[in-house]
Design a protein around this motif. Structure first.
Motif, PDB file in Angstrom:
ATOM      1  N   ASP A   1      45.418  20.179  34.864  1.00  0.00           N
ATOM      2  CA  ASP A   1      45.669  19.870  33.595  1.00  0.00           C
ATOM      3  C   ASP A   1      46.787  20.611  32.950  1.00  0.00           C
ATOM      4  O   ASP A   1      46.810  21.060  31.871  1.00  0.00           O
TER       5      ASP A   1
ATOM      6  N   SER B   1      43.296  16.229  29.413  1.00  0.00           N
ATOM      7  CA  SER B   1      41.915  16.049  29.221  1.00  0.00           C
ATOM      8  C   SER B   1      41.839  15.544  27.915  1.00  0.00           C
ATOM      9  O   SER B   1      40.735  14.734  27.933  1.00  0.00           O
TER      10      SER B   1
ATOM     11  N   ALA C   1      37.152  16.031  32.650  1.00  0.00           N
ATOM     12  CA  ALA C   1      37.776  16.237  31.254  1.00  0.00           C
ATOM     13  C   ALA C   1      37.017  16.493  30.407  1.00  0.00           C
ATOM     14  O   ALA C   1      37.229  17.429  29.365  1.00  0.00           O
TER      15      ALA C   1
END
Length: 479
Positions: free
Chosen positions: A3, A122, A263
């Protein structure tokens, strides 16, 4: 899946002021002073914040558009009227300046949080997922997904999703004659979802403004009413969409994206942490929801950036400092015009309410004798119709909240009055071509604002307005 943050996309030069460290420092100081003033109750800090807001306006005069100039002019005229006509102008003007500083600080802090969210892969994956649903699920996915993303993104979700929608349509077939219909259905679902999430979202402007102005509002009950009605309208909107386009038959096969579980979990966890931070600041510092949201934004921003870079990253501190500097020095001034617009809207709404003899105006139409359900159903219609005069929903929310707060006695339950005002805000966003969200979609999509509202969403707006009547009749039953 990592991420780690995506590289920030530079905003268009035509809409973003040039990076100015001094201006960025002033803007950040406004936000920090507002937080400190609310925490300490210091009038001195609040007054310093007033001075900084005025300084920002003076320094930014060359960057102002016609809209900001018009609003600043209206603010100046109202200030003169207050001074000339009111026996206690200082009280009215100080209240108006407090409202202006609050709205500027709120949009600046929320803007930093939105800029942080934009760098999260995400969020990008979730946005792509929402726009790549089959026709049968697309309305609910876009309407509901937009409202959930708006809790952290607010207005930024619109600028983020509109290009994804148009890119997805072009990618599926640039020469497909049905593309205009797809665009209409998807943008309408997005607009409706964003408009009505204002009735329940914990970070929406309308609830925070009105709850700040009106005593006796139960925010938890308000969120419950708003969320229940939002779910009903989402189902009604999906049915209206299906019936309107019942003759439409999809051509070819569309690639459907699998649900991005990782996500979604990350975004849900992020939203949950944000709400927990709000509750923490409210409980520990015995503050209002407004204070909790304001205080949570910078803490959430720092935590989210740390998570994106990774706690174990050997370059965490230098990367974090560089990104924070970019956000404050380069991105924060990009919110300048919107911040001034909201500050002026808050000032005008509060000063305008101060000039209005609330008790006399309330007595004229007999608000006290009017059935509660009728009054509560009429307020959203009034706000929506007035929005056609290019008065922003923010301005009307401040005005209406201040107006009812000034009455000797509330004509209905304060929570239901506040909920009704937020419904008027929502109605105006699918009805008025001058609503901010409509202008943002029009600018991002290249479509006329009148087509987005009167052309595509007038039927839905009328249905929503009609459904408010039985809703408020049910909520006031036995009152």
């Amino acid at each position: 899946m990592s991420d780690a943050p995506r590289p920030a996309t530079a905003p268009a030069a035509a809409h973003t002021p040039a990076p100015r460290p001094f201006l960025a420092t002033l803007l950040m100081s406004v936000a920090v002073l507002e937080l400190l003033a609310r925490f300490s109750g210091s009038d001195l800090l609040q007054q310093i914040a007033w001075g900084l807001v005025l300084t920002v306006v003076v320094l930014a005069v060359r960057q102002l558009t016609l809209r900001e100039i018009y609003l600043l002019g209206a603010s100046a005229v109202l200030s003169v009227l207050v001074i000339v006509t009111q026996p206690d102008p200082g009280t009215i003007l100080s209240g108006a300046m407090d409202q202006a500083v609050f709205l500027m600080a709120f949009i600046l802090l929320l803007g930093l949080l939105q800029a942080t969210a934009r760098s999260s892969p995400s969020v990008e994956i979730l946005g792509e997922y929402l726009t790549r649903q089959p026709p049968g699920r697309r309305y609910v996915a876009l309407s509901g997904g937009t409202s959930l993303l708006a809790v952290l993104f607010n207005l930024g979700v619109v600028s983020f999703l509109v290009p994804l929608i148009q890119q997805g349509i072009r990618r599926a077939g640039a020469d497909d004659g049905l593309n205009p219909l797809r665009e209409q259905r998807q943008l309408s679902a997005l607009l409706r979802g964003f408009a009505w999430c204002v009735t329940w979202s914990p970070t929406a402007f309308a609830p925070l403004i009105v709850a700040e102005l009106m005593p006796g509002v139960e925010r938890t009950a308000w969120i419950g009413y708003g969320f229940a009605f939002f779910m009903l309208l989402m189902l009604v909107g999906a049915l209206e969409d299906k019936l309107r386009f019942r003759a439409y038959r999809p051509s070819g096969k569309r690639a459907v994206m699998a649900f991005p579980r990782t996500a979604a979990l990350r975004f849900a966890a992020t939203t949950g942490w944000f709400l927990l931070l709000v509750v923490f600041f409210v409980e520990v510092f015995d503050g209002s929801i407004v204070f909790g949201v304001l205080a949570a934004c910078p803490v959430m921003m720092a935590g989210w950036l740390t998570a994106q870079f990774g706690l174990r990253s050997p370059t965490l501190w230098p990367d974090l400092k560089a990104r924070m500097r970019t956000l404050v020095v380069e991105e924060l001034p990009g919110s300048l015009n919107v911040a001034i617009t909201l500050a002026c809207s808050g000032f005008i709404g509060r000063a305008g309410a101060g000039l209005t003899p609330a008790a006399e105006v309330a007595a004229f139409p007999g608000l006290g004798a009017m059935p509660d359900w009728l009054l509560l159903s009429a307020i959203p219609l009034f706000i929506a119709l007035v929005s056609l005069l290019a008065l922003s929903p923010t301005m009307m929310a401040v005005f209406m909240g201040s107006f009812f707060a000034a009455l000797p006695e509330m004509p209905a339950d304060p929570t239901l009055l506040a909920f009704s005002i937020s419904c008027g805000w929502a109605l105006s966003m699918t009805f008025s071509p001058f609503a901010t969200v409509v202008l943002v979609i029009a600018r991002a999509s290249g479509l006329p604002a009148t087509r987005l509202t009167w052309g595509w969403n007038l039927h839905f707006t009328l249905i929503a307005a009609i459904l408010l009547v039985p809703l408020f009749a049910l909520l006031t039953m036995g009152a």
